[in-house]
Motif scaffolding. Sequence first.
Motif, PDB file in Angstrom:
ATOM      1  N   GLY A  91       0.802  -1.216   0.000  1.00  0.00           N
ATOM      2  CA  GLY A  91       0.000   0.000   0.000  1.00  0.00           C
ATOM      3  C   GLY A  91       0.835   1.266   0.000  1.00  0.00           C
ATOM      4  N   TYR A  92       0.199   2.363  -0.389  1.00  0.00           N
ATOM      5  CA  TYR A  92       0.922   3.627  -0.552  1.00  0.00           C
ATOM      6  C   TYR A  92       1.318   4.246   0.785  1.00  0.00           C
ATOM      7  N   SER A  93       0.524   4.082   1.814  1.00  0.00           N
ATOM      8  CA  SER A  93       0.883   4.624   3.123  1.00  0.00           C
ATOM      9  C   SER A  93       2.124   3.918   3.676  1.00  0.00           C
ATOM     10  N   PHE A  94       2.129   2.591   3.578  1.00  0.00           N
ATOM     11  CA  PHE A  94       3.290   1.847   4.050  1.00  0.00           C
ATOM     12  C   PHE A  94       4.506   2.117   3.162  1.00  0.00           C
ATOM     13  N   SER A  95       4.269   2.366   1.869  1.00  0.00           N
ATOM     14  CA  SER A  95       5.367   2.698   0.955  1.00  0.00           C
ATOM     15  C   SER A  95       6.084   3.964   1.394  1.00  0.00           C
ATOM     16  N   ALA A  96       5.318   4.945   1.907  1.00  0.00           N
ATOM     17  CA  ALA A  96       5.938   6.177   2.401  1.00  0.00           C
ATOM     18  C   ALA A  96       6.872   5.884   3.568  1.00  0.00           C
ATOM     19  N   VAL A  97       6.442   5.005   4.460  1.00  0.00           N
ATOM     20  CA  VAL A  97       7.287   4.624   5.600  1.00  0.00           C
ATOM     21  C   VAL A  97       8.552   3.928   5.120  1.00  0.00           C
ATOM     22  N   VAL A  98       8.407   3.065   4.125  1.00  0.00           N
ATOM     23  CA  VAL A  98       9.560   2.342   3.595  1.00  0.00           C
ATOM     24  C   VAL A  98      10.587   3.307   3.009  1.00  0.00           C
ATOM     25  N   VAL A  99      10.124   4.296   2.248  1.00  0.00           N
ATOM     26  CA  VAL A  99      11.051   5.249   1.633  1.00  0.00           C
ATOM     27  C   VAL A  99      11.732   6.106   2.702  1.00  0.00           C
TER      28      VAL A  99
END
Length: 221
Positions: A91-99
């Motif tokens: 998901g895009y929210s978790f993707s932000a955390v990953v980046v």
Amino acid sequence: MNSWVVMIPVVLLLSCLLLAVSSRMLHLIRMVALQGVLLGILPLVISGSIEFSHWQAAAVNLAVKGVLLPYLLLRAMKKAQIQRELEPLIGYSFSAVVVLIFSGVGFWIATQLPGLPQQGTLIAAAAFTALLTGLFIVAARKKALTQVIGFLIFENGITLFGLGLMRHHSMIVELGILLDVFVLVFIMGITVCQINREFSHIDADKLRSLGDADENQEEKA
């Protein structure tokens, strides 16, 4: 330190975050084009003395990364008639955390590299963040076109590292990589259009399921 040398890596870091959280193909292509323009500007501001190789690097990056490749991606998007990545694997929210985690890892790696110039730490951190973000998008997205964009982000990280640190003979390496990327995007653009024409979608999971279905039919036969 030149303010442009600080601003360009910072904007590239922010663009990696935006690329990870955006679902619209048009926004992704625009962000990749922005990265290409920034990589074109970087060789002109990183050193007080502007050499011919710096102008050459700027012209190649602006023309290829800032204009040509985004144009080819935009044409592929329009011909394939895709607007969004609606069902990413992550998901895009978790993707932000990953980046954001990637950014921390990038800064840690940059501080471990010996002999960096004054501006090298920030540039190296942005470069490693782009490398990791590109690989993450390739792995976390389903659309073939989005995965190509991820590969371009990965290559932008390589370019940033080479141009930012001004390593000897980096121009030859960068031109070779640019040629590979150009061929890849050209082929992928054609492939995406053909896949969409035949199957009315370019979802990689659905395409893999077609192959599994064919194997099951062969086993039953």
